[in-house]
Structure formats: structure tokens, C-alpha cells
Design an enzyme around this catalytic site. Sequence first.
Site, short mmCIF file in Angstrom:
data_model
loop_
_atom_site.label_atom_id
_atom_site.label_comp_id
_atom_site.label_asym_id
_atom_site.label_seq_id
_atom_site.Cartn_x
_atom_site.Cartn_y
_atom_site.Cartn_z
CB SER A 117 -0.94 -0.04 1.20
OG SER A 117 -1.81 1.04 1.15
CG HIS A 118 0.24 3.56 3.39
ND1 HIS A 118 -0.61 2.48 3.48
CD2 HIS A 118 0.77 3.73 4.61
CE1 HIS A 118 -0.60 2.03 4.72
NE2 HIS A 118 0.23 2.76 5.43
CG ASP A 281 -2.53 4.25 -1.49
OD1 ASP A 281 -3.27 4.19 -2.48
OD2 ASP A 281 -2.49 3.36 -0.61
CG ASP A 283 -2.74 -0.20 -2.57
OD1 ASP A 283 -2.55 0.90 -2.01
OD2 ASP A 283 -3.52 -1.06 -2.10
CG ASP A 285 -5.98 1.08 -0.96
OD1 ASP A 285 -5.04 1.89 -0.85
OD2 ASP A 285 -6.02 -0.01 -0.33
NE ARG A 286 -3.71 4.04 3.23
CZ ARG A 286 -3.20 4.15 4.45
NH1 ARG A 286 -2.63 5.29 4.82
NH2 ARG A 286 -3.25 3.16 5.29
CE LYS A 381 -7.50 2.25 2.24
NZ LYS A 381 -7.28 0.95 2.89
C1 G16 Z 1 -5.17 -0.55 5.51
C2 G16 Z 1 -6.60 -0.95 5.72
C3 G16 Z 1 -7.40 0.21 6.25
C4 G16 Z 1 -6.75 0.76 7.50
C5 G16 Z 1 -5.30 1.12 7.22
C6 G16 Z 1 -4.54 1.52 8.46
O1 G16 Z 1 -5.08 0.38 4.49
O2 G16 Z 1 -7.19 -1.40 4.52
O3 G16 Z 1 -8.68 -0.23 6.50
O4 G16 Z 1 -7.43 1.89 7.94
O5 G16 Z 1 -4.64 0.00 6.68
O6 G16 Z 1 -4.51 0.43 9.31
P1 G16 Z 1 -3.59 0.42 10.59
O7 G16 Z 1 -4.05 1.60 11.41
O8 G16 Z 1 -3.86 -0.90 11.24
O9 G16 Z 1 -2.17 0.62 10.13
P2 G16 Z 1 -4.02 0.22 3.32
O10 G16 Z 1 -4.23 1.43 2.46
O11 G16 Z 1 -2.69 0.18 4.02
O12 G16 Z 1 -4.35 -1.08 2.67
#
Ligand code: G16
Length: 560
Positions: A117-118, A281, A283, A285-286, A381
Site C-alpha cells: 500500500s502506502h 497512494d 496501490d 486505494d487511498r 476503498k
Molecule cells: C489498511 C486498511 C485500512 C486501514 C489502514 C490503516 O489500508 O485497509 O482499513 O485503515 O490500513 O490500518 P492500521 O491503522 O492498522 O495501520 P491500506 O491502504 O494500508 O491497505
Amino acid sequence: MSDYQVKTVPTKAFQDQRPGTSGLRKRVPVFQQEHYTENFIQSILSSIPGGPKDTTLVVGGDGRYYSNEVVQKIIQLSAGNGVKKLVIARDIIFSTPAISHEIRSRKATGGILLTASHNPGGPKADFGIKYNMDNGGPAPEAVTEAIFAHSKELTEYKLVDLPEVDLSQLGERQVGPISIEVIDAVKPYVAFLKTLFDFDAIKAYVHQPDVSVLFDGLSGVTGPYARDIFINELGLDESSIQGCEPSPDFNGGHPDPNLTYAHDLVKAVEEKQITFGAASDGDGDRNMIYGAGAFVTPSDSVAIIADWAESIPYFAKGGVKGLARSMPTSTALDRVAKAKGIEHFEVPTGWKFFGNLMDAGRLSICGEESFGTGSDHVREKDGLWAIVAWLNILAAADKKGIKGIKGVLQDHYSKYGRTFFSRYDYEEVDSDAANKVIKELSDLFASSDFVGSSPTATSSSTSFKVAEVGNFAYTDPIDHSVSKNQGHYVTFSDGSRFVVRLSGTGSQGATIRLYVEKYSQDSSEYGRDTQEGLKPLIEVALKLSKLVEQTGRKEPTVIT
Ligand code: G16
């Protein structure tokens, strides 16, 4: 006898492959250990409900460092486990929401997503693998726990030795016992978006002389998608996009669309006074929405999208069935839900918790403070969806004389009041110290006189009366599964609150997240700086959790 022998490879189990908030995320060298990646892929394949045989899986990711090696392993292990077909994006470049859409539109068995992801990418940075179900959404906890259970006991995995598959050529081919279809992952997704939004109205809006647009892909996966949307579909100039060449290490950056890491975008928007700035971000989704002098917090973003839903053709046609947010996300959305008489839900952090509600037809729009916004059009998302949704809303608002992001925000505050919200992240904290912070709060909550007490922020002599405390637990209304330990919260009598929880997406040590929220209906406060407005609350939260003493961290790593 077939030319292709299934090989059984003896292995040793690893004990650290429990998927976190969104799949398994570790540093690349961890995934490069002998058998490590193969074991995890085998555990995924063995945990597919109904088994891997004769399944069709969609595969892709953000193209980060080590992706090609892992896809080749997935092909070999899938062949060894009897998977019928893999649908893979050309050059692996496949955004998370587009994978979700592809799984759904093809009625595939599921998908394997290669992304952290990010989190940054590169030889020493992060990699990630997660499994999505046939509804297109992240595997629920029952499945991720089954994957973990497999991984701890694994003694062997199965593969077929195959030559490396060229993923740059579109088309379907048989590779040994398995069919591989390499697809253009951009066109179907953009065509889908066009069915959800009023692209004609958006096009007319963005071509107004006083409107300017800048999108930053942060060198992540959305570049080709954004090019298709902003340049090809909306007819904007090349100067309306930046960071749109996907890079395996995100050009050395941190592909996280927030005020800290998307600073190039923020700077350009302010310097050029751009009407509409947005970023996505690694991937895809953000998202972050940012216009000149106007940052939209993700908590406000989902509330505003919900409030303006009727201007979006998808919702105008299908209606808004329900709204939801993750627990630490501000309560701004709840006020819209109440005003409109729509059912709303509070779920734990993790997009996977929205899926059941969507599948049951009870949820249409949802969001998280962590820059995630989306709807039931897919089961992830969706950064570009949120960005196009905002353009759709701005076009509709403009027709009512409400100008730009600032205008939409002020309009929202005057209707609903303003919710000030901020998150402090303390990254790569020693795990023991992080656990002590949580224990500190648990002990405090257990003391009989804490509720009703009035801790004070000494710098401003502001006191807050403790009204309610707890460690958030959630019972899924659809399958009744229970998720405990989802974050410690303290709610005060004036409605403000703070939440402390440990992140489930870090790859090293622990990340403590502190979320603070304050609500105001005093219009003289609406223009106030967020950090200023929240200062006393943050001071009290830090004092009660003893965060600075336990971790030695005087300042957070990131403030959003
Ligand atoms: C993932 C989850 C999200 C979550 C985020 C942060 O996002 O899909 O639902 O809000 O992580 O999670 P944490 O607070 O446990 O680090 P992504 O964009 O990283 O896939």
C-alpha cells in the site's frame, strides 16, 4: 503422463506470517528468505474456501520492487495446486480497487494482491501479499486466521517448474497446466467509473477558466489510470497530472497521500492556487483532497460525499442504503446519517469489515480517517473513485453557487457543525514500550474513579470530564463474528474523544496511533487551525497514556 510434473518441495514453517490489517507486510529481505514467499502463497491457496483446484484468480499489484519474482512464484505454485486460470495485469500494474472490480465482474474465485500500500518500496523497504475473496473484498478474519494457521504448520508446498512468463504481452496462453491471461487493467476500470459519475458535468466544470486541477500519483500504480481519466476522458492538459509513472521504489518517496508525504502536491497547489488538488497512494486505494488553502480531512470527505450523494448518478439511481466509518474516524458522518435518516455503522479499522454490510445491501458509502473512502461499487476503498466523486460534487455545487473545496467545506460546517480531527503516528516504536502504553490505558480504565474524573491540560487550564471508556469490540451484524481489542477510547462529556491503538500495517516494531476529535457548532471556530483547536485534548491524551514517558518519543513521526 503430462509433461508437467507437480513437484512437492519440503519446507520449514515460519511463525510470523499472521496477516495484519490488510495482508502480510514485511521488508523485502524477509520475503526473500528461502521458502518464505512460497510458504505464504501455499497457505493462501490451501485456505481458499472450496480449495484451489479449478479456480480462477486475479493477480496484480502496485508494481513495487520484488513483484515480478513473486508473480512468477504464484504462477508456479498455482499450477502445482491445480488452479485453472490466472488473470494478471500487464506488467503487474493493477490498482487494488481495479482488482476488486475485475474479481467481481469476472466472477473469479478471488485474487492475490501484491502491495504494501502506502509503505515505501525498494530492496530494503516493504512488500506485501493479501488475498481477496470472490466478492472482491479483503479476506475476512476467519480466512486470514486460516492462512496463518496453515503457515505455522506447513511442511511442504507444491509447484510446477515453468519458464518465466512474459507479462508485458496481452492475451491468453496456456503455460503447462495453467491458463494465463494478461489483461489491460486500466480500460475496464475507467469504463466502469464512467458508469458511476456524471463525466459530462465534470468535464464542463474542469474546463471553466477559473478552475484548475492537479493530480499526483506519487509514482504509484494510479498513474496510467489517472492519465486515462484526466487527459483522455476529461481532456485536461499534461500539466494537470504529476508522479504518474509507476516506479518500483516510488522514486524513493513514501507513496502515502497525506500532508507530510504528498508535500510536492501541497506546495504546487498553494503556489499555483490550484482549485482542485488530489493524490493517491502506492496501490490506489487511498486518496487526499486538497484545494488551495483547503485540506479536506478524510473524515469530512466521507461525510460530504454522503451528504451530496444525490448529485452522483450511481446513488441518484440506486439510493444510499447505509453509511459506515471505522471507529477512530470522526463522527462527522454520523451527523449526516442522522439528518438523512440513513442507517449507519461503526466498524473496527480495516476495510474488510465493510464487506459483509455491503454484500447484505445495507451499506453504500463508507470511509476511514486513514485516507480511505469508497462505496459498494467495489469491495475495496478506492482513491480515484473518491477523487472523481469530489469533482462530481464540485460540479454540482458550482451550479448552486457554492465555489470550490473551501465553499463546500464551509457549507457543510454551517449545516452540521465542524469536527476537528487529527491523528498522531509514532512509527517504529519498540514493541514492549508500545504494549506498555496500551496497558497504561487498560489499567486506568479499570480504576473505579476514572470515569467522572476531569483531567486538565495544564498549558491552557482546559478540563475534560471523562464520560465513557472502553476497548472497542465489534459484532458483525451479518455473520455475528466478534472482533475484540480494536482500540482504547476515552469519550468526554463535551463529545470530544481520543483513541489509541496499535497499527496492523507496519512492517517493523510497532506503530502507535493516537486519534483526537473535537466537535464545535460555534461558527467563529470553523476557520480555526486544526492543531490549535485540538491542543488541550492532545495534551490530556498524552498525559493519560504516558506515551512520551513509555516510548521516549517527544514528537510523533507523522501528523495527519
Ligand atoms: C489498511 C486498511 C485500512 C486501514 C489502514 C490503516 O489500508 O485497509 O482499513 O485503515 O490500513 O490500518 P492500521 O491503522 O492498522 O495501520 P491500506 O491502504 O494500508 O491497505
